[in-house]
Design a protein around this motif. Structure first.
Motif, PDB file in Angstrom:
ATOM      1  N   LYS A  13       0.827  -1.211   0.000  1.00  0.00           N
ATOM      2  CA  LYS A  13       0.000   0.000   0.000  1.00  0.00           C
ATOM      3  C   LYS A  13       0.860   1.260   0.000  1.00  0.00           C
ATOM      4  O   LYS A  13       0.485   2.269  -0.615  1.00  0.00           O
ATOM      5  CB  LYS A  13      -0.934  -0.006   1.204  1.00  0.00           C
ATOM      6  N   ARG A  14       2.001   1.224   0.667  1.00  0.00           N
ATOM      7  CA  ARG A  14       2.890   2.385   0.669  1.00  0.00           C
ATOM      8  C   ARG A  14       3.583   2.552  -0.693  1.00  0.00           C
ATOM      9  O   ARG A  14       3.800   3.674  -1.148  1.00  0.00           O
ATOM     10  CB  ARG A  14       3.930   2.253   1.782  1.00  0.00           C
ATOM     11  N   PRO A  66       0.205   3.566  -3.660  1.00  0.00           N
ATOM     12  CA  PRO A  66      -0.984   4.171  -3.043  1.00  0.00           C
ATOM     13  C   PRO A  66      -2.133   4.368  -4.035  1.00  0.00           C
ATOM     14  O   PRO A  66      -3.288   4.490  -3.621  1.00  0.00           O
ATOM     15  CB  PRO A  66      -0.465   5.518  -2.516  1.00  0.00           C
ATOM     16  N   GLU A  67      -1.820   4.380  -5.325  1.00  0.00           N
ATOM     17  CA  GLU A  67      -2.871   4.559  -6.321  1.00  0.00           C
ATOM     18  C   GLU A  67      -3.709   3.303  -6.530  1.00  0.00           C
ATOM     19  O   GLU A  67      -4.777   3.359  -7.149  1.00  0.00           O
ATOM     20  CB  GLU A  67      -2.275   5.009  -7.656  1.00  0.00           C
ATOM     21  N   GLU A 102      -6.116   0.975  -4.999  1.00  0.00           N
ATOM     22  CA  GLU A 102      -6.996   0.952  -3.834  1.00  0.00           C
ATOM     23  C   GLU A 102      -7.435  -0.475  -3.492  1.00  0.00           C
ATOM     24  O   GLU A 102      -7.712  -1.277  -4.375  1.00  0.00           O
ATOM     25  CB  GLU A 102      -8.234   1.824  -4.098  1.00  0.00           C
TER      26      GLU A 102
END
Length: 232
Positions: free
Chosen positions: A111-112, A115-116, A118
């Protein structure tokens, strides 16, 4: 994995410990930061068949990871190397590498890094495919259903795993496995298949260890021991 020669780059103060623990390895003593992290790697990395970077690295010297992106060999990135990439927004630079790159994030690191993308936990296959496309890398998303995607859009999904692997250091063992297998493949062909094989060995070794030691009793050293028995 049977790799012919292994070099370990460690802070200089750790060299005596590593020589006692792994006398068969070549230990590269590295200059240290005031906090004891590796400040730089004082050798030419071009002759290496593969480089694995991240476990135990810390995020103290971000430029160290950036310098590795220019080395012309497969690069396996894990742990703090992924944290540095996320912090310094190096995904674009990774996508421009000519040599293969592999990233092995768990869900939080994924996720880091991306981040785009979802809710990657909702559709792991779609998530790793997109991440692989964005980074031009092989991406292995660790978890209960480990998913692997390559820039060629090949996808592997691991059907078996165990909570025994949800422990610090387990991923480091996987990084070493992958690095060892890739180093023995000088043509760089079908790397995603080698990554899937390493992930399969990793989970099967953990399942065997958990059957004897229980899920709570599988630390990285125990995992390595049972992994060796499985590969035999």
């Amino acid at each position: 994995t049977g790799v012919g020669m292994l070099s370990l780059a460690v802070p200089e103060s750790l060299k005596p410990l590593l020589l006692n623990y792994l006398p068969e390895a070549i230990v590269i003593p590295c200059p240290e930061t005031p906090s004891g992290a590796i400040a730089s790697v004082p050798v030419n990395l071009e002759p290496y068949q593969a480089i694995a970077c991240g476990p135990g690295l810390t995020v103290a010297v971000p430029s160290l990871v950036e310098s590795l992106l220019g080395v012309d060999c497969p690069l396996i990135l894990d742990a703090d190397a992924l944290n540095i990439i996320a912090q310094t927004k190096l995904i674009q630079a990774i996508s421009q590498r000519q040599s293969p790159t592999l990233m092995t994030p768990h869900l939080g690191e994924f996720k880091r890094l991306f981040p785009e993308i979802e809710h990657p936990e909702a559709d792991r296959i779609t998530a790793v495919r997109r991440a692989s496309h964005l980074s031009n890398s092989i991406v292995l998303l660790k978890g209960a259903r480990t998913a692997i995607a390559s820039p060629h859009q090949e996808v592997y999904l691991l059907g078996e795993s165990t909570p025994a692997l949800a422990r610090g250091g387990s991923g480091d063992v996987l990084t070493g496995l992958i690095g060892g297998l890739i180093a023995q493949n000088p043509t760089h062909s079908q790397l995603e298949k080698l990554v899937a094989i390493a992930a399969c060995w990793h989970s099967q070794g953990a399942l065997k260890a958990a059957a004897v030691k229980t899920e709570l009793g599988v630390d990285p050293l125990t995992l390595s021991e049972y992994l060796y028995r499985f590969i035999q």
